[in-house]
Scaffold this motif. Sequence first.
Motif, PDB file in Angstrom:
ATOM      1  N   GLN A 221       0.828  -1.198   0.000  1.00 16.41           N
ATOM      2  CA  GLN A 221       0.000   0.000   0.000  1.00 16.41           C
ATOM      3  C   GLN A 221       0.867   1.255   0.000  1.00 16.41           C
ATOM      4  OE1 GLN A 221      -3.745  -0.324   1.976  1.00 16.41           O
ATOM      5  NE2 GLN A 221      -3.451   1.619   3.066  1.00 16.41           N
ATOM      6  N   ALA A 222       1.936   1.245   0.789  1.00 21.12           N
ATOM      7  CA  ALA A 222       2.842   2.394   0.841  1.00 21.12           C
ATOM      8  C   ALA A 222       3.663   2.503  -0.443  1.00 21.12           C
ATOM      9  CB  ALA A 222       3.757   2.275   2.055  1.00 21.12           C
ATOM     10  N   ASP A 223       4.114   1.368  -0.968  1.00 21.25           N
ATOM     11  CA  ASP A 223       4.862   1.393  -2.236  1.00 21.25           C
ATOM     12  C   ASP A 223       4.025   2.015  -3.351  1.00 21.25           C
ATOM     13  OD1 ASP A 223       7.159   0.051  -1.269  1.00 21.25           O
ATOM     14  OD2 ASP A 223       6.220  -1.903  -1.586  1.00 21.25           O
ATOM     15  N   PRO A 236      11.836  11.996  -9.198  1.00 23.29           N
ATOM     16  CA  PRO A 236      12.465  10.678  -9.040  1.00 23.29           C
ATOM     17  C   PRO A 236      12.217  10.122  -7.645  1.00 23.29           C
ATOM     18  CG  PRO A 236      14.119  12.403  -8.867  1.00 23.29           C
ATOM     19  CD  PRO A 236      12.835  13.071  -9.256  1.00 23.29           C
ATOM     20  N   LEU A 237      12.163   8.793  -7.563  1.00 21.49           N
ATOM     21  CA  LEU A 237      11.897   8.109  -6.295  1.00 21.49           C
ATOM     22  C   LEU A 237      12.728   6.840  -6.225  1.00 21.49           C
ATOM     23  CD1 LEU A 237      10.212   7.484  -3.691  1.00 21.49           C
ATOM     24  CD2 LEU A 237       8.537   6.381  -5.200  1.00 21.49           C
ATOM     25  N   TYR A 238      13.313   6.607  -5.063  1.00 22.16           N
ATOM     26  CA  TYR A 238      14.076   5.391  -4.798  1.00 22.16           C
ATOM     27  C   TYR A 238      13.438   4.709  -3.592  1.00 22.16           C
ATOM     28  CZ  TYR A 238      18.223   2.491  -3.701  1.00 22.16           C
ATOM     29  OH  TYR A 238      19.097   1.463  -3.434  1.00 22.16           O
ATOM     30  N   ILE A 239      12.931   3.496  -3.791  1.00 26.37           N
ATOM     31  CA  ILE A 239      12.306   2.739  -2.704  1.00 26.37           C
ATOM     32  C   ILE A 239      13.334   1.774  -2.124  1.00 26.37           C
ATOM     33  CG2 ILE A 239      10.499   1.106  -2.076  1.00 26.37           C
ATOM     34  CD1 ILE A 239       8.750   2.325  -4.209  1.00 26.37           C
ATOM     35  N   GLU A 246       3.425  -7.077  -4.844  1.00 25.91           N
ATOM     36  CA  GLU A 246       2.631  -5.985  -5.396  1.00 25.91           C
ATOM     37  C   GLU A 246       3.457  -4.710  -5.577  1.00 25.91           C
ATOM     38  OE1 GLU A 246      -1.836  -5.723  -4.372  1.00 25.91           O
ATOM     39  OE2 GLU A 246      -0.858  -6.452  -2.539  1.00 25.91           O
ATOM     40  N   GLY A 247       4.357  -4.456  -4.666  1.00 24.51           N
ATOM     41  CA  GLY A 247       5.228  -3.301  -4.801  1.00 24.51           C
ATOM     42  C   GLY A 247       6.137  -3.425  -6.005  1.00 24.51           C
ATOM     43  N   GLU A 294       6.658 -16.655   0.477  1.00 24.64           N
ATOM     44  CA  GLU A 294       7.383 -17.249  -0.652  1.00 24.64           C
ATOM     45  C   GLU A 294       6.991 -16.599  -1.976  1.00 24.64           C
ATOM     46  OE1 GLU A 294       9.877 -19.708  -2.934  1.00 24.64           O
ATOM     47  OE2 GLU A 294       9.886 -19.162  -0.813  1.00 24.64           O
ATOM     48  N   GLU A 295       5.742 -16.236  -2.128  1.00 25.85           N
ATOM     49  CA  GLU A 295       5.304 -15.582  -3.368  1.00 25.85           C
ATOM     50  C   GLU A 295       6.073 -14.279  -3.601  1.00 25.85           C
ATOM     51  OE1 GLU A 295       1.072 -14.410  -5.508  1.00 25.85           O
ATOM     52  OE2 GLU A 295       1.279 -14.115  -3.337  1.00 25.85           O
ATOM     53  N   SER A 296       6.257 -13.518  -2.554  1.00 21.29           N
ATOM     54  CA  SER A 296       7.017 -12.277  -2.678  1.00 21.29           C
ATOM     55  C   SER A 296       8.493 -12.561  -2.933  1.00 21.29           C
ATOM     56  CB  SER A 296       6.845 -11.421  -1.422  1.00 21.29           C
ATOM     57  OG  SER A 296       5.555 -10.848  -1.388  1.00 21.29           O
ATOM     58  N   ARG A 297       9.036 -13.559  -2.262  1.00 21.12           N
ATOM     59  CA  ARG A 297      10.445 -13.904  -2.484  1.00 21.12           C
ATOM     60  C   ARG A 297      10.679 -14.267  -3.948  1.00 21.12           C
ATOM     61  NH1 ARG A 297      14.652 -17.960  -1.974  1.00 21.12           N
ATOM     62  NH2 ARG A 297      13.144 -19.600  -2.428  1.00 21.12           N
ATOM     63  N   GLU A 298       9.805 -15.060  -4.518  1.00 24.75           N
ATOM     64  CA  GLU A 298       9.943 -15.442  -5.918  1.00 24.75           C
ATOM     65  C   GLU A 298       9.823 -14.224  -6.837  1.00 24.75           C
ATOM     66  OE1 GLU A 298       7.005 -18.432  -6.563  1.00 24.75           O
ATOM     67  OE2 GLU A 298       8.086 -19.975  -5.434  1.00 24.75           O
TER      68      GLU A 298
END
Length: 457
Positions: A221-223, A236-239, A246-247, A294-298
């Motif tokens: 949500q924040a991303d 410009p933006l650096y996360i 999702e991010g 795991e979904e995010s890691r992948e």
Amino acid sequence: MGILFKNGTVVTSTTMYQADVRIQGEKITEVGQDLCIKDDQAVDVSGKYILPGAIDLHTHMSDPFGGTVSSDSEFTGTRAAACGGVTTVFDFAKQKKGMHLPEAVDIKKKAYENRACVDYALHCIVTDLMEDDQVLEEFADLVKDGVNTFKCYSVYKKEGIMVDNQQFAAILEQAGKVGGMATLHAEDAGVVDYLTEKYVKEGKLSPWYHYMSRPEWAAAQADISAIHMAMHLHAPLYIVHMDNKEGVEAAAKAKMEGYPVFVETCPQYLEFTSEVYKRADAVKFVISPAIKNEESREALWKALQTGVIDTVATDHCPFTTEEKNWGKDDFTKIPNGCGGIENRYPYLLSAAHDGRLTYERVVQVCAENPAKIFGCSEKGSIQVGKDADLVIYDPQMTVTGGPDIMHTACDHSIWDGYEYHGYPVQTYLRGKLIADHGIYIGQAGDGRFVKRSPLHV
């Protein structure tokens, strides 16, 4: 007298090739095949790779947090960096309420003077715009002085360092106007605070609920909000430390549409999943943002392989076992953070050795991209005229992580027991050998402040 590295394999962000590298004083002066030995010290690096020194864009030395201070100082943290093939670290000058930004920068610079084992640069953490947004006017002067990035937190409201959307919009826009860039620790404060209070009231206090109170969607949500804001402000933006699917997807879409959105992740999000919070040693893994599923890691690995992720840093912020155990029965009392400054380059190079990445890609995300994105014009690649920041890497070594090979001041690591395939054996900082086969041989004060160029992104 210079140094001539003979018979090595030079690794760049685009290719690997057999070559010799000559350095004279602090600079690379020649790269080519069959270079003749002049008034040089010849170093035979047959069978080894010559890499640019890594740049760690995200570290917290001597950082107050959670009722204590991160266990690595400006000396011990940069000593560990040197032994892990890192020749430049970025740390944070943290603005306190009522403090002007140049004062925060001066305080952190003084903390590094005569202590740094490698070169260092600074981001400035912005927490207070003061009356009439007068702090925004200081951005231009900081950029001229070589500090061109301004970090914000969208979380930690109770700790007094969060900025709201109105403030963040102003910081994003002003930083871009003066040749700088905003960076963001992206978690939704309202969600995190709500869930944390909910689980505390329900008596759910194990480390597992650290993850449950900082879930994938709170970070996403924040991303997504920050990316949307940056796109419409044309800034410009650096996360930092991207950790969720999702991010990543939102950043990929913005990049495809041509917006200057840059993404960093960390090895801990690539290697581990939220299952670590069920382990007996779960307190070691309590970091923010929390390690995700795991979904995010992948998704992170795919983004790293395809170029959506621009850099890999560490968020190096270790705390001792005793301090971590303060919250073994109440996750809200655990100081958030882990170490990694000595592990990142070996970890990613090991992944390249095993075929998960290319060596070129590792150099790109650990050295060349950090230098290009953040204005370190003398760093990041093996080219004539660049600083002689070099790492000699032996692809045949096998090293197991543990206290006997580490140089951090912390008494444990989430990387204890990890088997690295290939390992850095020497690190040169501007032509000086500072780490040799696991032994730090440099001196405190070898490192210098890196004044960065204004950004054009």
